[in-house]
Design a protein around this motif. Structure first.
Motif, PDB file in Angstrom:
ATOM      1  N   VAL A  27       0.850  -1.186   0.000  1.00 46.88           N
ATOM      2  CA  VAL A  27       0.000   0.000   0.000  1.00 46.88           C
ATOM      3  C   VAL A  27       0.889   1.240   0.000  1.00 46.88           C
ATOM      4  O   VAL A  27       1.645   1.473   0.947  1.00 46.88           O
ATOM      5  CB  VAL A  27      -0.938   0.032   1.224  1.00 46.88           C
ATOM      6  CG1 VAL A  27      -1.913   1.199   1.088  1.00 46.88           C
ATOM      7  CG2 VAL A  27      -1.688  -1.285   1.361  1.00 46.88           C
ATOM      8  N   GLY A  28       0.802   2.003  -1.073  1.00 44.93           N
ATOM      9  CA  GLY A  28       1.591   3.217  -1.197  1.00 44.93           C
ATOM     10  C   GLY A  28       0.781   4.451  -0.855  1.00 44.93           C
ATOM     11  O   GLY A  28      -0.450   4.402  -0.740  1.00 44.93           O
ATOM     12  N   PHE A  37       0.427 -14.598  -4.747  1.00 48.03           N
ATOM     13  CA  PHE A  37      -0.028 -13.472  -5.562  1.00 48.03           C
ATOM     14  C   PHE A  37       0.430 -12.191  -4.875  1.00 48.03           C
ATOM     15  O   PHE A  37       0.582 -12.146  -3.653  1.00 48.03           O
ATOM     16  CB  PHE A  37      -1.561 -13.487  -5.676  1.00 48.03           C
ATOM     17  CG  PHE A  37      -2.116 -12.468  -6.628  1.00 48.03           C
ATOM     18  CD1 PHE A  37      -1.986 -12.628  -7.999  1.00 48.03           C
ATOM     19  CD2 PHE A  37      -2.779 -11.342  -6.153  1.00 48.03           C
ATOM     20  CE1 PHE A  37      -2.505 -11.689  -8.885  1.00 48.03           C
ATOM     21  CE2 PHE A  37      -3.304 -10.397  -7.024  1.00 48.03           C
ATOM     22  CZ  PHE A  37      -3.167 -10.578  -8.401  1.00 48.03           C
ATOM     23  N   SER A  38       0.667 -11.158  -5.660  1.00 40.80           N
ATOM     24  CA  SER A  38       1.029  -9.859  -5.085  1.00 40.80           C
ATOM     25  C   SER A  38       0.328  -8.764  -5.868  1.00 40.80           C
ATOM     26  O   SER A  38       0.134  -8.877  -7.083  1.00 40.80           O
ATOM     27  CB  SER A  38       2.548  -9.648  -5.110  1.00 40.80           C
ATOM     28  OG  SER A  38       3.052  -9.716  -6.428  1.00 40.80           O
ATOM     29  N   THR A  39      -0.049  -7.706  -5.175  1.00 37.07           N
ATOM     30  CA  THR A  39      -0.780  -6.623  -5.820  1.00 37.07           C
ATOM     31  C   THR A  39      -0.514  -5.313  -5.083  1.00 37.07           C
ATOM     32  O   THR A  39       0.041  -5.305  -3.983  1.00 37.07           O
ATOM     33  CB  THR A  39      -2.291  -6.938  -5.859  1.00 37.07           C
ATOM     34  OG1 THR A  39      -2.965  -5.950  -6.641  1.00 37.07           O
ATOM     35  CG2 THR A  39      -2.889  -6.982  -4.463  1.00 37.07           C
ATOM     36  N   THR A  40      -0.930  -4.220  -5.711  1.00 33.40           N
ATOM     37  CA  THR A  40      -0.620  -2.883  -5.206  1.00 33.40           C
ATOM     38  C   THR A  40      -1.887  -2.055  -5.069  1.00 33.40           C
ATOM     39  O   THR A  40      -2.781  -2.131  -5.915  1.00 33.40           O
ATOM     40  CB  THR A  40       0.338  -2.155  -6.176  1.00 33.40           C
ATOM     41  OG1 THR A  40       1.451  -2.998  -6.473  1.00 33.40           O
ATOM     42  CG2 THR A  40       0.824  -0.843  -5.588  1.00 33.40           C
ATOM     43  N   ALA A  41      -1.947  -1.259  -4.018  1.00 32.80           N
ATOM     44  CA  ALA A  41      -3.036  -0.297  -3.841  1.00 32.80           C
ATOM     45  C   ALA A  41      -2.453   0.976  -3.234  1.00 32.80           C
ATOM     46  O   ALA A  41      -1.296   1.004  -2.803  1.00 32.80           O
ATOM     47  CB  ALA A  41      -4.130  -0.867  -2.942  1.00 32.80           C
ATOM     48  N   PHE A  42      -3.268   2.021  -3.202  1.00 32.22           N
ATOM     49  CA  PHE A  42      -2.815   3.313  -2.690  1.00 32.22           C
ATOM     50  C   PHE A  42      -3.871   3.884  -1.749  1.00 32.22           C
ATOM     51  O   PHE A  42      -5.056   3.593  -1.874  1.00 32.22           O
ATOM     52  CB  PHE A  42      -2.548   4.281  -3.840  1.00 32.22           C
ATOM     53  CG  PHE A  42      -1.503   3.781  -4.807  1.00 32.22           C
ATOM     54  CD1 PHE A  42      -0.159   4.040  -4.592  1.00 32.22           C
ATOM     55  CD2 PHE A  42      -1.862   3.024  -5.918  1.00 32.22           C
ATOM     56  CE1 PHE A  42       0.809   3.565  -5.466  1.00 32.22           C
ATOM     57  CE2 PHE A  42      -0.908   2.543  -6.799  1.00 32.22           C
ATOM     58  CZ  PHE A  42       0.435   2.818  -6.571  1.00 32.22           C
ATOM     59  N   ILE A  43      -3.420   4.725  -0.840  1.00 34.91           N
ATOM     60  CA  ILE A  43      -4.347   5.309   0.127  1.00 34.91           C
ATOM     61  C   ILE A  43      -4.938   6.625  -0.377  1.00 34.91           C
ATOM     62  O   ILE A  43      -5.899   7.144   0.184  1.00 34.91           O
ATOM     63  CB  ILE A  43      -3.663   5.503   1.500  1.00 34.91           C
ATOM     64  CG1 ILE A  43      -4.701   5.755   2.600  1.00 34.91           C
ATOM     65  CG2 ILE A  43      -2.613   6.596   1.437  1.00 34.91           C
ATOM     66  CD1 ILE A  43      -5.706   4.649   2.782  1.00 34.91           C
ATOM     67  N   GLY A  44      -4.383   7.161  -1.456  1.00 29.97           N
ATOM     68  CA  GLY A  44      -4.930   8.400  -1.996  1.00 29.97           C
ATOM     69  C   GLY A  44      -4.357   8.746  -3.351  1.00 29.97           C
ATOM     70  O   GLY A  44      -3.434   8.103  -3.849  1.00 29.97           O
ATOM     71  N   VAL A  45      -4.946   9.748  -3.991  1.00 29.20           N
ATOM     72  CA  VAL A  45      -4.492  10.402  -5.224  1.00 29.20           C
ATOM     73  C   VAL A  45      -4.665   9.556  -6.480  1.00 29.20           C
ATOM     74  O   VAL A  45      -5.181  10.011  -7.496  1.00 29.20           O
ATOM     75  CB  VAL A  45      -3.022  10.880  -5.130  1.00 29.20           C
ATOM     76  CG1 VAL A  45      -2.621  11.636  -6.393  1.00 29.20           C
ATOM     77  CG2 VAL A  45      -2.810  11.751  -3.898  1.00 29.20           C
ATOM     78  N   THR A  46      -4.201   8.303  -6.457  1.00 29.34           N
ATOM     79  CA  THR A  46      -4.229   7.490  -7.668  1.00 29.34           C
ATOM     80  C   THR A  46      -4.955   6.172  -7.422  1.00 29.34           C
ATOM     81  O   THR A  46      -5.330   5.850  -6.299  1.00 29.34           O
ATOM     82  CB  THR A  46      -2.791   7.246  -8.178  1.00 29.34           C
ATOM     83  OG1 THR A  46      -2.839   6.709  -9.496  1.00 29.34           O
ATOM     84  CG2 THR A  46      -2.035   6.296  -7.263  1.00 29.34           C
ATOM     85  N   GLN A  47      -5.126   5.419  -8.481  1.00 27.31           N
ATOM     86  CA  GLN A  47      -5.861   4.153  -8.426  1.00 27.31           C
ATOM     87  C   GLN A  47      -4.896   2.966  -8.480  1.00 27.31           C
ATOM     88  O   GLN A  47      -3.805   3.093  -9.027  1.00 27.31           O
ATOM     89  CB  GLN A  47      -6.839   4.070  -9.612  1.00 27.31           C
ATOM     90  CG  GLN A  47      -7.841   5.196  -9.677  1.00 27.31           C
ATOM     91  CD  GLN A  47      -8.854   5.146  -8.554  1.00 27.31           C
ATOM     92  OE1 GLN A  47      -9.126   4.078  -8.006  1.00 27.31           O
ATOM     93  NE2 GLN A  47      -9.412   6.291  -8.194  1.00 27.31           N
ATOM     94  N   PRO A  48      -5.311   1.805  -7.954  1.00 24.12           N
ATOM     95  CA  PRO A  48      -6.558   1.569  -7.218  1.00 24.12           C
ATOM     96  C   PRO A  48      -6.440   2.002  -5.761  1.00 24.12           C
ATOM     97  O   PRO A  48      -5.402   1.798  -5.134  1.00 24.12           O
ATOM     98  CB  PRO A  48      -6.725   0.051  -7.314  1.00 24.12           C
ATOM     99  CG  PRO A  48      -5.322  -0.470  -7.363  1.00 24.12           C
ATOM    100  CD  PRO A  48      -4.534   0.549  -8.137  1.00 24.12           C
ATOM    101  N   LEU A  49      -7.493   2.598  -5.250  1.00 22.24           N
ATOM    102  CA  LEU A  49      -7.522   2.965  -3.841  1.00 22.24           C
ATOM    103  C   LEU A  49      -7.694   1.704  -2.998  1.00 22.24           C
ATOM    104  O   LEU A  49      -8.354   0.747  -3.409  1.00 22.24           O
ATOM    105  CB  LEU A  49      -8.666   3.936  -3.567  1.00 22.24           C
ATOM    106  CG  LEU A  49      -8.525   5.334  -4.181  1.00 22.24           C
ATOM    107  CD1 LEU A  49      -9.791   6.141  -3.943  1.00 22.24           C
ATOM    108  CD2 LEU A  49      -7.304   6.064  -3.617  1.00 22.24           C
TER     109      LEU A  49
END
Length: 309
Positions: A136-137, A164-176
């Motif tokens: 989570v970035g 499996f590995s995946t990425t998400a973000f807490i703000g500004v860009t997707q995926p939230l």
């Protein structure tokens, strides 16, 4: 005597500020022959200008400035260079040399793996092939910085052997994060190991933990979250590396995919954009300490703090 300026982002959370100060304290012990000081881009005190003035008054005439920023978004590419260039113009006999942001290094990957292992150790053993690693970035408007989070996800996912590995973000860009968690819930993995890629605790990290806790109440999957990076020796080693790069004259940033210097699809209009700061409105708005040597509290000094000057 030479100096090292650790350029922090700043936080509205006092715990985050204290974590940053603890890092600076360790660096002072690590570099006893240098004056090690610190400043913040926004929210917290001292601002960069006050830190540089403090160092100048102490007799420092050469400063290595290191951005304590994980990924090269607008802060590392634009805001901090703007601040340093502005300060350099105000002190003709002072030399400020700006180093690279922290970035993805073998030490940082090792630190991330260490945090994952520590978080897993508090729970019953499970084959990582049955688990999903979720990085989570913070999220930025710079696709180069966001892609580094995705790159780190891939390197850790493969290196640590997750199914499996995946990425998400807490703000500004997707995926939230809040939108991505329900999607992950449909995947055939029993455990989600969330790794927030943050140096220290703060408002956003606590928001991540809150969203993970809320999601955990709605799913049968086990949710595990790591701590932030904090003052680990592996982080200190990366800062050592950034300081050495400046000393050796090789603090090269990745400009090949920088939207300000290269035409990146979807961001063509930002090539050559003027380098200016964007944080005057929140620079130093949270008062912590007197910044200037011998300064007394007056109405004028309070106004100056509000303006960040």
């Amino acid at each position: 005597m030479k100096g090292i300026l650790i350029c922090g982002h700043g936080s509205r959370d006092p715990e985050g500020v204290e974590g940053f100060k603890a890092l600076v304290a360790l660096l002072r012990k690590r570099y006893p022959d240098r004056m090690v000081d610190y400043g913040f881009l926004e929210f917290s005190h001292p601002v960069y200008a006050a830190a540089v003035e403090r160092m100048y008054v102490a007799g420092i005439r050469e400063i290595i400035a290191i951005p304590a920023i994980l990924f090269a978004g607008g802060h590392a590419k634009n805001d901090i260079p703007f601040e340093m260039n502005t300060l350099q113009s105000q002190y003709p006999d002072l030399r400020i040399r700006l180093g690279r942001h922290i970035g993805i290094t073998p030490s940082i990957l090792q630190l991330a793996g260490k945090l994952v292992t520590a978080a897993e150790a508090a729970h019953p053993p499970m084959d990582r092939q049955d688990a999903c690693l979720l990085l989570v970035g913070r999220g930025t408007s710079d696709p180069d910085a966001n892609s580094d989070v995705a790159k780190m996800t891939r390197m850790l996912g493969e290196g640590l052997g997750f199914g499996f590995s995946t990425t998400a973000f807490i703000g500004v860009t997707q995926p939230l994060l809040k939108d991505h968690l329900p999607i992950i819930d449909h995947l055939p993995y029993k455990r989600i190991v969330a790794l927030p890629v943050f140096l220290f605790t703060g408002v956003l990290l606590k928001k991540i933990y809150a969203q993970l806790e809320e999601f955990a109440a709605t799913t049968s999957k086990q949710i595990i979250a790591t701590k932030s990076f904090e003052c680990d020796e592996l982080l200190l080693q990366t800062i050592d590396e950034r300081i050495r790069e400046v000393q050796e004259g090789s603090p090269d940033m990745n400009c090949q995919l920088c939207k300000y210097r290269t035409q990146i699809i979807g961001f063509e209009e930002e090539v050559g954009k003027e380098q200016v700061g964007h944080h005057l409105a929140v620079k130093g708005i949270l008062f912590e300490e007197e910044e200037k040597p011998g300064e007394k509290k007056t109405v004028l000094t309070t106004v100056k703090k509000i303006l960040g000057i």
